[in-house]
Scaffold this motif. Structure first.
Motif, PDB file in Angstrom:
ATOM      1  N   VAL A  79      36.019  56.858  37.850  1.00  0.00           N
ATOM      2  CA  VAL A  79      36.510  56.698  39.095  1.00  0.00           C
ATOM      3  C   VAL A  79      36.874  55.114  39.211  1.00  0.00           C
ATOM      4  CG1 VAL A  79      36.250  56.770  41.559  1.00  0.00           C
ATOM      5  CG2 VAL A  79      35.459  58.646  39.844  1.00  0.00           C
ATOM      6  N   GLY A  80      37.791  54.595  39.213  1.00  0.00           N
ATOM      7  CA  GLY A  80      38.355  53.304  39.282  1.00  0.00           C
ATOM      8  C   GLY A  80      38.939  52.904  40.610  1.00  0.00           C
ATOM      9  N   HIS A  81      38.872  51.739  40.770  1.00  0.00           N
ATOM     10  CA  HIS A  81      39.609  51.033  42.120  1.00  0.00           C
ATOM     11  C   HIS A  81      41.156  52.155  42.313  1.00  0.00           C
ATOM     12  CE1 HIS A  81      37.060  47.272  41.371  1.00  0.00           C
ATOM     13  NE2 HIS A  81      36.445  48.045  42.135  1.00  0.00           N
ATOM     14  N   ASP A  82      41.901  52.037  41.301  1.00  0.00           N
ATOM     15  CA  ASP A  82      43.241  52.780  41.564  1.00  0.00           C
ATOM     16  C   ASP A  82      42.968  54.117  42.178  1.00  0.00           C
ATOM     17  OD1 ASP A  82      41.962  53.534  39.044  1.00  0.00           O
ATOM     18  OD2 ASP A  82      44.020  53.195  37.919  1.00  0.00           O
ATOM     19  N   LEU A  83      42.049  54.881  41.423  1.00  0.00           N
ATOM     20  CA  LEU A  83      41.927  56.139  42.166  1.00  0.00           C
ATOM     21  C   LEU A  83      41.418  56.214  43.605  1.00  0.00           C
ATOM     22  CD1 LEU A  83      41.933  59.148  40.743  1.00  0.00           C
ATOM     23  CD2 LEU A  83      39.546  58.949  41.009  1.00  0.00           C
ATOM     24  N   ILE A  84      40.370  55.210  43.910  1.00  0.00           N
ATOM     25  CA  ILE A  84      39.887  55.279  45.287  1.00  0.00           C
ATOM     26  C   ILE A  84      41.030  54.747  46.148  1.00  0.00           C
ATOM     27  CG2 ILE A  84      38.231  54.052  46.781  1.00  0.00           C
ATOM     28  CD1 ILE A  84      36.543  53.961  44.105  1.00  0.00           C
ATOM     29  N   VAL A  85      41.651  53.513  45.869  1.00  0.00           N
ATOM     30  CA  VAL A  85      42.462  52.930  46.941  1.00  0.00           C
ATOM     31  C   VAL A  85      43.793  53.768  47.199  1.00  0.00           C
ATOM     32  CG1 VAL A  85      44.102  50.863  46.899  1.00  0.00           C
ATOM     33  CG2 VAL A  85      41.873  50.562  46.243  1.00  0.00           C
ATOM     34  N   GLY A  86      44.151  54.310  45.937  1.00  0.00           N
ATOM     35  CA  GLY A  86      45.165  55.215  45.982  1.00  0.00           C
ATOM     36  C   GLY A  86      45.099  56.532  46.785  1.00  0.00           C
ATOM     37  N   SER A  87      44.100  57.133  46.585  1.00  0.00           N
ATOM     38  CA  SER A  87      43.860  58.283  47.215  1.00  0.00           C
ATOM     39  C   SER A  87      43.479  58.051  48.785  1.00  0.00           C
ATOM     40  CB  SER A  87      42.532  59.066  46.775  1.00  0.00           C
ATOM     41  OG  SER A  87      42.536  59.348  45.473  1.00  0.00           O
ATOM     42  N   VAL A  88      42.765  56.781  49.162  1.00  0.00           N
ATOM     43  CA  VAL A  88      42.895  56.465  50.721  1.00  0.00           C
ATOM     44  C   VAL A  88      44.053  56.193  51.188  1.00  0.00           C
ATOM     45  CG1 VAL A  88      42.077  54.848  52.151  1.00  0.00           C
ATOM     46  CG2 VAL A  88      40.466  55.496  50.277  1.00  0.00           C
ATOM     47  N   LEU A  89      45.151  55.523  50.722  1.00  0.00           N
ATOM     48  CA  LEU A  89      46.383  55.400  50.935  1.00  0.00           C
ATOM     49  C   LEU A  89      47.307  56.860  51.138  1.00  0.00           C
ATOM     50  CD1 LEU A  89      48.007  52.517  49.019  1.00  0.00           C
ATOM     51  CD2 LEU A  89      47.795  52.596  51.357  1.00  0.00           C
ATOM     52  N   PHE A  90      47.069  57.619  50.091  1.00  0.00           N
ATOM     53  CA  PHE A  90      47.828  59.026  50.375  1.00  0.00           C
ATOM     54  C   PHE A  90      47.148  59.595  51.364  1.00  0.00           C
ATOM     55  CE2 PHE A  90      47.334  63.316  48.348  1.00  0.00           C
ATOM     56  CZ  PHE A  90      48.313  63.832  48.693  1.00  0.00           C
ATOM     57  N   GLY A  91      45.829  59.782  51.711  1.00  0.00           N
ATOM     58  CA  GLY A  91      45.222  60.565  52.665  1.00  0.00           C
ATOM     59  C   GLY A  91      45.783  59.931  53.881  1.00  0.00           C
ATOM     60  N   VAL A  92      45.658  58.801  54.090  1.00  0.00           N
ATOM     61  CA  VAL A  92      46.231  58.286  55.529  1.00  0.00           C
ATOM     62  C   VAL A  92      47.892  58.504  55.734  1.00  0.00           C
ATOM     63  CG1 VAL A  92      46.615  56.050  56.719  1.00  0.00           C
ATOM     64  CG2 VAL A  92      44.648  56.370  55.454  1.00  0.00           C
TER      65      VAL A  92
ATOM     66  N   ALA B 120      38.945  62.385  44.027  1.00  0.00           N
ATOM     67  CA  ALA B 120      40.211  62.026  44.663  1.00  0.00           C
ATOM     68  C   ALA B 120      40.521  62.976  45.765  1.00  0.00           C
ATOM     69  CB  ALA B 120      41.495  62.182  43.732  1.00  0.00           C
ATOM     70  N   THR B 121      40.129  64.113  45.730  1.00  0.00           N
ATOM     71  CA  THR B 121      40.509  65.294  46.683  1.00  0.00           C
ATOM     72  C   THR B 121      39.449  65.149  48.091  1.00  0.00           C
ATOM     73  OG1 THR B 121      41.280  66.752  44.982  1.00  0.00           O
ATOM     74  CG2 THR B 121      40.741  67.644  47.250  1.00  0.00           C
ATOM     75  N   ILE B 122      38.161  64.892  47.763  1.00  0.00           N
ATOM     76  CA  ILE B 122      37.419  64.520  48.634  1.00  0.00           C
ATOM     77  C   ILE B 122      37.884  63.133  49.478  1.00  0.00           C
ATOM     78  CG2 ILE B 122      35.092  63.549  49.329  1.00  0.00           C
ATOM     79  CD1 ILE B 122      33.971  65.533  46.796  1.00  0.00           C
ATOM     80  N   ILE B 123      38.130  62.142  48.638  1.00  0.00           N
ATOM     81  CA  ILE B 123      38.875  60.947  49.434  1.00  0.00           C
ATOM     82  C   ILE B 123      39.792  61.146  50.275  1.00  0.00           C
ATOM     83  CG2 ILE B 123      39.595  58.512  49.219  1.00  0.00           C
ATOM     84  CD1 ILE B 123      37.642  58.363  46.764  1.00  0.00           C
ATOM     85  N   TYR B 124      41.041  61.879  49.837  1.00  0.00           N
ATOM     86  CA  TYR B 124      42.166  62.011  50.459  1.00  0.00           C
ATOM     87  C   TYR B 124      42.265  62.866  51.768  1.00  0.00           C
ATOM     88  CZ  TYR B 124      43.982  65.763  47.581  1.00  0.00           C
ATOM     89  OH  TYR B 124      44.048  66.886  46.715  1.00  0.00           O
ATOM     90  N   ILE B 125      41.299  63.718  51.530  1.00  0.00           N
ATOM     91  CA  ILE B 125      41.076  64.898  52.744  1.00  0.00           C
ATOM     92  C   ILE B 125      40.385  63.924  53.651  1.00  0.00           C
ATOM     93  CG2 ILE B 125      39.919  66.707  53.685  1.00  0.00           C
ATOM     94  CD1 ILE B 125      40.515  68.116  50.987  1.00  0.00           C
ATOM     95  N   MET B 126      39.143  63.080  53.467  1.00  0.00           N
ATOM     96  CA  MET B 126      38.572  62.274  54.346  1.00  0.00           C
ATOM     97  C   MET B 126      39.484  61.241  55.014  1.00  0.00           C
ATOM     98  SD  MET B 126      34.666  61.869  52.998  1.00  0.00           S
ATOM     99  CE  MET B 126      34.437  60.203  53.847  1.00  0.00           C
TER     100      MET B 126
END
Lengths: 140, 142
Positions: A79-92, B120-126
């Motif tokens: 789980v790298g920075h790209d996965l975390i930063v990318g998923s946060v951006l995507f979710g927002v 990833a799924t947990i993060i983007y849902i949150m």
């Protein structure tokens, strides 16, 4: 043949997204909106989609794809920075408008000008990801 | 009404999963919308150009004959153009940095019990939930 499978698979995907109601942004935002009028539909869509996929993954064991080649190997559980930063951006962005890449494509014919603008902006974002990844996340 | 919604949701979900199963078992590829489209945009998928184009064509065109069966099909996309552009940019950039979206990490990843897909799924849902709280309830922009 590969192109025909891709066309069939894409068609099923688009039809599934339409009939599931997931191209309706109020249903997606309603699912994310735990403090509002919560809409459980998305959980049923996810559950329904995971069943055939789980069976498919089980069938990949000790086999090859029908058209040859090999099945995608499991990637390292990193789980790298790209996965975390990318998923946060995507979710927002997902919460803000209620569209993700699949439904944005599936609703292109009936989503009006807003849907077209979203798709164009999404494509711009995808294009921008190459230099952003290179500059901001060189280590990960 | 709500009862009908979840039945259609589940049925649609099964069709989405079937789509992913066909793509995996026949072509040996993971059905991720952001990956398939993204590979066309940034050139990383030039070796499978036609396959990607065929998939995208299916997604866009197949719903068209079904739309008239519905009394109304409304995506209810916000009229706030700035929000649409900002969201589109974030979704495009974010899914490519994360290497996946709701289909790739969500449907295909979780069904494989992939740690990256689940995280990833947990993060983007949150993040999505917080985004709705911020932009809908606190700021009222959508």
């Amino acid at each position: 043949m590969r192109n025909l499978t891709a066309l069939i698979s894409g068609s099923l995907f688009g039809i599934g997204l339409l009939i599931s109601g997931m191209t309706d942004t109020t249903k997606v935002q309603g699912w994310l909106d735990i403090f509002g009028q919560w809409d459980p539909t998305l959980a049923f869509v996810m559950g329904g989609a995971i069943i055939p996929m789980a069976i498919a993954w089980a069938l990949t064991r000790n086999r090859q794809p029908v058209l040859g080649g090999s099945f995608p190997a499991a990637v390292k559980p990193r789980v790298g920075h790209d996965l975390i930063v990318g998923s946060v951006l995507f979710g927002v962005g997902w919460g803000l408008v209620g569209l993700c890449p699949g439904p944005a494509l599936a609703s292109l014919s009936y989503g009006g000008i807003g849907g077209i603008v979203f798709l164009l902006a999404m494509i711009a974002g995808m294009w921008a990801a190459v230099p952003v990844r290179a500059r901001l996340l060189p280590a990960s | 009404m709500i009862e009908q919604d979840w039945i259609w949701g589940f049925a649609g979900g099964l069709v989405i999963g079937l789509a992913g199963a066909v793509y995996l078992l026949v072509n040996g590829r993971i059905m991720g919308a952001s990956g398939i489209l993204g590979g066309l945009i940034d050139g990383s998928g030039r070796n499978s150009l036609m396959e990607r184009l065929a998939f995208v064509a299916g997604v866009v065109l197949a719903p068209i004959p079904l739309v008239p069966l519905y009394q109304t099909v409304d995506t209810h996309v916000t009229g706030n153009l700035a929000a649409i552009v900002a969201a589109g940019l974030m979704v495009g950039l974010g899914t490519r940095l994360a290497n996946g979206c709701t289909s790739g990490h969500g449907v295909c990843g979780i069904s494989r019990l992939s740690p990256r897909g689940i995280v990833a799924t947990i993060i983007y849902i949150m993040a999505g939930g917080l985004s709705v709280i911020l932009f809908k309830h606190l700021l009222g922009v959508v």
